[in-house]
Design an enzyme around this catalytic site. Structure first.
Site, short mmCIF file in Angstrom:
data_model
loop_
_atom_site.label_atom_id
_atom_site.label_comp_id
_atom_site.label_asym_id
_atom_site.label_seq_id
_atom_site.Cartn_x
_atom_site.Cartn_y
_atom_site.Cartn_z
CG ASP A 42 -0.36 -0.13 2.52
OD1 ASP A 42 0.89 -0.18 2.60
OD2 ASP A 42 -1.10 -0.18 3.53
CG ASP A 81 0.61 -4.09 2.15
OD1 ASP A 81 0.65 -4.91 3.09
OD2 ASP A 81 1.46 -3.20 1.99
CE LYS A 110 3.03 -5.98 4.11
NZ LYS A 110 2.52 -4.87 4.99
CD GLU A 179 7.79 -0.39 8.17
OE1 GLU A 179 8.04 0.73 7.68
OE2 GLU A 179 6.81 -1.07 7.84
#
Length: 262
Positions: A42, A81, A110, A179
């Site tokens: 995204d 995503d 995801k 992340e």
């Protein structure tokens, strides 16, 4: 490339390589590369559509990006995503979004974070769709975080991220993106779960790495995180080509007889 190939690489301690991709032309080049997985992220909202965050991305645009990438990279494992709020309204709404992405050709989806959509993750897995989780800095939660900041540095958030990854494993996910978390935490997750761990700003003791392609190729951006290594200065190369073309046109050097029908 399929999910069993990825698990075999993990078992053999082979580092996995993932990059983002959003269009057919780039996907064709990536299909010839050593990249294992493609994330149709995204992040397209920011790098392809000029938004300041990933939040404006919707399922229809994501579906088009996925379809283009799959056509260009038929040999890669493509993860899509799920955009902002597509998995937070209801299980039925989330399943419909998954259906659109999978019918566009994705091999997996995801989702960011865990709390509040455990039932959906379980339903997706039970429906035969591989699910990749995403913890740490989850960009769809940027307003809650107060910006793009490292997560998991204090004991409470450290334990929360570890607990979330264990929950993802319990729910049947095959992988997780970590992340902007401390390298020691990412290493701990990799040791204590059987998830395929993919890091971005999470150190090297994970199963693989992902970067936004536009970042590593040096496209112009106001967002320059510490974890990005730039492998090309695309901005400079593009500008040089554009200026050379403009100069050739202005000086009458293009088109030449070679580029004309005589």
């Amino acid at each position: 490339m399929n999910i069993n190939n990825l698990k075999d690489k993990q078992a053999n301690k082979e580092k996995l390589v993932m990059l983002t991709c959003y269009d057919y032309s780039a996907a064709k080049i990536m299909n010839q590369s050593e990249v294992d997985m493609i994330l149709v992220g995204d992040s397209a909202a920011m790098v392809m559509h000029g938004e300041t965050s990933t939040i404006p991305m919707d399922i229809e645009r994501m579906q088009h990006h996925v379809s283009a990438v799959v056509k260009g990279a038929p040999d890669k494992f493509v993860i899509a995503d799920m955009p902002f709020m597509t998995f937070r309204q209801s299980v039925e709404h989330g399943i419909q979004a998954v259906k659109m992405l999978m019918q566009a050709g994705a091999h997996a989806v995801k989702l960011e974070a865990v709390d509040g959509h455990e039932d959906l993750i379980e339903r997706i897995v039970q429906s035969g769709v591989p699910v990749m989780g995403h913890v740490g800095l989850t960009p769809q939660f940027v307003n809650q975080f107060g910006g793009f900041k490292v997560q998991g540095k204090d004991p409470v958030s450290h334990d929360k991220i570890l607990a979330d990854t264990l929950k993802l494993q319990q729910l049947g996910c095959f992988s997780v993106v970590l992340e902007c978390v401390p390298a020691t935490l990412a290493a701990q997750v990799t040791r204590e779960t059987n998830l395929i761990t993919i890091g971005i700003g999470a150190g090297c003791d994970v199963d693989g790495q992902v970067l936004v392609t536009h970042d590593m190729l040096g496209f112009p951006s106001a967002f320059n995180p510490k974890f990005v290594r730039q492998y090309l200065n695309t901005e400079q190369l593009f500008k040089q080509a554009f200026d050379q073309y403009a100069e050739d046109v202005k000086q009458g050097r293009f088109p030449s007889d070679k580029e004309s029908y005589l």
